[in-house]
Write a protein that holds these residues in place. Structure first.
Motif, PDB file in Angstrom:
ATOM      1  N   THR A   1     -23.201 -14.420 -18.641  1.00 41.40           N
ATOM      2  CA  THR A   1     -22.976 -13.115 -17.996  1.00 41.40           C
ATOM      3  C   THR A   1     -23.605 -13.201 -16.599  1.00 41.40           C
ATOM      4  O   THR A   1     -24.065 -14.262 -16.197  1.00 41.40           O
ATOM      5  N   GLY A   2     -23.647 -12.089 -15.887  1.00 41.35           N
ATOM      6  CA  GLY A   2     -24.432 -12.035 -14.660  1.00 41.35           C
ATOM      7  C   GLY A   2     -23.659 -12.171 -13.360  1.00 41.35           C
ATOM      8  O   GLY A   2     -22.457 -12.423 -13.350  1.00 41.35           O
ATOM      9  N   PRO A   3     -24.376 -11.993 -12.246  1.00 43.39           N
ATOM     10  CA  PRO A   3     -23.740 -11.942 -10.920  1.00 43.39           C
ATOM     11  C   PRO A   3     -23.014 -13.238 -10.536  1.00 43.39           C
ATOM     12  O   PRO A   3     -21.943 -13.160  -9.917  1.00 43.39           O
TER      13      PRO A   3
ATOM     14  N   ARG B   1     -19.749 -13.250 -12.453  1.00 47.99           N
ATOM     15  CA  ARG B   1     -18.858 -12.178 -11.998  1.00 47.99           C
ATOM     16  C   ARG B   1     -18.449 -12.338 -10.542  1.00 47.99           C
ATOM     17  O   ARG B   1     -17.636 -11.568 -10.047  1.00 47.99           O
TER      18      ARG B   1
ATOM     19  N   ASN C   1     -20.355 -11.657  -7.995  1.00 48.85           N
ATOM     20  CA  ASN C   1     -20.862 -10.457  -7.328  1.00 48.85           C
ATOM     21  C   ASN C   1     -21.690 -10.846  -6.095  1.00 48.85           C
ATOM     22  O   ASN C   1     -22.909 -10.991  -6.138  1.00 48.85           O
TER      23      ASN C   1
ATOM     24  N   THR D   1     -24.896  -8.807  -4.867  1.00 53.06           N
ATOM     25  CA  THR D   1     -26.146  -9.059  -5.601  1.00 53.06           C
ATOM     26  C   THR D   1     -26.699 -10.442  -5.283  1.00 53.06           C
ATOM     27  O   THR D   1     -27.905 -10.615  -5.100  1.00 53.06           O
TER      28      THR D   1
ATOM     29  N   THR E   1     -25.955 -21.160  -9.233  1.00 55.36           N
ATOM     30  CA  THR E   1     -24.892 -20.169  -9.086  1.00 55.36           C
ATOM     31  C   THR E   1     -23.544 -20.874  -8.915  1.00 55.36           C
ATOM     32  O   THR E   1     -22.545 -20.525  -9.567  1.00 55.36           O
TER      33      THR E   1
ATOM     34  N   SER F   1     -20.072  -8.240 -17.517  1.00 54.99           N
ATOM     35  CA  SER F   1     -21.176  -8.005 -16.561  1.00 54.99           C
ATOM     36  C   SER F   1     -22.504  -8.190 -17.258  1.00 54.99           C
ATOM     37  O   SER F   1     -22.579  -8.384 -18.456  1.00 54.99           O
TER      38      SER F   1
END
Ligand SMILES: NC(=O)c1ccc[n+]([C@@H]2O[C@H](COP(=O)([O-])OP(=O)(O)OC[C@H]3O[C@@H](n4cnc5c(N)ncnc54)[C@H](OP(=O)(O)O)[C@@H]3O)[C@@H](O)[C@H]2O)c1
Ligand SMILES: NC(=O)c1ccc[n+]([C@@H]2O[C@H](COP(=O)([O-])OP(=O)(O)OC[C@H]3O[C@@H](n4cnc5c(N)ncnc54)[C@H](OP(=O)(O)O)[C@@H]3O)[C@@H](O)[C@H]2O)c1
Lengths: 260, 260
Positions: A212-214, A217, A219, A222, A243, A260
């Motif tokens: 999950t997580g930025p 996603r 994002n 963030t 990342t 998310s």
């Protein structure tokens, strides 16, 4: 009844001593350690020695000494053609002196003298040169309550490498989280339930499905905020690289399906 | 009795619904979701709606909607001067429309609809603009069985960043271990007890003290072997960078004191 002689009294040696001592199917012949003081408190439970020339006959000799001492100690053993195994993840089986029948009895667990462990949580990866020796080592591991896996050298080295990722590298993720929380007057303790849950999740779900997580996603807002919060260049590098790794792993999952 | 209206029915919304429904000190006024279908099966337990204009009075409105929807939904709320909170780790409290009394009710846990969680393992980080609102949110969290931590914006963002390290990045370490074990016909399953033990260790020991392994011991032979085993360039980069990070962390520990 399998008779064992143990050499070495560090983390692995001490845990194996306790497990063998408890087992009804395994008998401990002798316990050797270079420095006798660290095992002298056990002298009423087992015959201890710091003189390698006094070792008697046993079905198997387990070398739980440091990686670099394995070759040397195995050569010093005052006999031949008996089964001698080491417990290291990344030492070649051929480092053991070829005068012996040779094997590896590698516990896939993080063992510390100071921390209790249940041997059902210590899978033993077994490698031998002769098939017959595999069966003896398998019986031994099962007698101690351990799950068993037969591996070849390549597989054992890969498992050791994978263990570095899930143990040492994961622990460094915890360490970095510790550094950044402490430096901002928040509490690492708050993260402990999340650490447990993250480990628990992959017990019955693949890490791929559990992500999950930025990063996953995509994002960017963030991610940029996080990079700005990190003070050490090295932490920024780690953030960026992992990342990117997460994004590459999930590149084929459409963004709208990412949790998310 | 604290009355709550819940907005959003994803991972966080669904878990909060269950916890509130179970609590004797909290009453759930209404549950709003953009798409009514995902909550229609709960209609006998709570008043559900997909029409934001029908929201009635409650002590607190919890927005468990996606980060990007928080500002918009908070503006659409057909009232003012009531307490409205969001549940995000990295969204500014001022993203909530300023016509409201505002707060953040951030659960520091990885929540999935499909996975059960005990709310004693869900620390709630609370941030409010008015002190009085903090006390209400604290009572609410405690009523649900959650530990509570008062944080300011900076601390919350740092905690969210730290959570990315211990959750998303750690999970990616598991993922890489999964990739390399599967590609070499060994079993990721063998690593599961080690994953649990690694998490368990830092529950009562610092990650600094818990560290072991070739990076920390400066065992160049093993490090070189591991790098040769890794096939993806990115995995090599990660191995090198985290090995360096571990070595920097432990640079002041003499090699001879480093556990194997
Ligand atoms: N700890 C783990 O989690 C773990 C897991 C899987 C595999 N292993 C492997 O298990 C083996 C032992 O690890 P450990 O953690 O138990 O190590 P440790 O706690 O550092 O203990 C090392 C042992 O080796 C002895 N030793 C070191 N150098 C020696 C030498 N030159 N001659 C004779 N004895 C010597 C030490 O004797 P003194 O007491 O006299 O210093 C001590 O008994 C290693 O091969 C390691 O890779 C460890
Ligand atoms: N999951 C976690 O572990 C976790 C932990 C801590 C904090 N958080 C935070 O909690 C919040 C919710 O996360 P989640 O995991 O529960 O998300 P989720 O499972 O993706 O659910 C998102 C919810 O937001 C609604 N929504 C999305 N866009 C909307 C819009 N434009 N208008 C109205 N409703 C909209 C969705 O409605 P539909 O059902 O109609 O799509 C759904 O109810 C986020 O702020 C997140 O950062 C999550």
């Amino acid at each position: 009844m399998i008779s064992v002689t143990l050499l070495g009294a560090g983390n692995v040696g001490t845990h194996l001593f306790k497990a063998i001592h408890k087992s009804k199917q395994v008998s401990l012949k002798q316990w050797y350690n270079r420095s006798i003081e660290s095992i002298s408190s056990y002298k009423n439970k087992v015959s201890i020695t710091d003189d390698i020339s006094t070792l008697e006959e046993a079905d198997v000799y387990i070398l739980t000494v440091s990686d670099d001492a394995i070759a040397d100690i195995s050569s010093q053993l005052p006999f031949e053609n008996r089964l001698v195994v080491h417990t290291a993840g990344s030492v070649n089986i051929h480092n053991l002196d070829k005068k012996h029948k040779r094997g590896v009895f590698y516990p896939m667990q993080s063992l510390s003298k100071s921390a209790e462990i249940d041997f059902k949580d210590v899978p033993i990866c077994i490698e031998t040169i002769d098939k017959a020796d595999y069966h003896l080592l398998k019986s031994l591991a099962l007698s101690l309550g351990c799950p068993v896996k037969k591996v070849n050298s390549d597989q054992r080295h890969v498992l050791h490498l994978a263990a570095v990722f899930v143990n040492n590298f994961t622990n460094q993720m915890y360490r970095i989280a510790h550094e950044i929380t402490e430096s901002e007057a928040t509490e690492f303790d708050l993260l402990k339930p999340l650490i447990m849950e993250t480990a628990r999740k992959v017990q019955d779900m693949s890490p791929y499905m559990a992500q999950t997580g930025p990063a996953m996603r995509g994002n960017l807002k963030t991610i940029k905020k996080h990079l700005a919060l990190l003070k050490k260049e090295q932490h920024k590098d780690i953030y960026n690289l992992i990342t990117q790794s997460i994004q590459d792993t999930h590149a084929s999952t459409p963004l709208s399906n990412r949790k998310s």
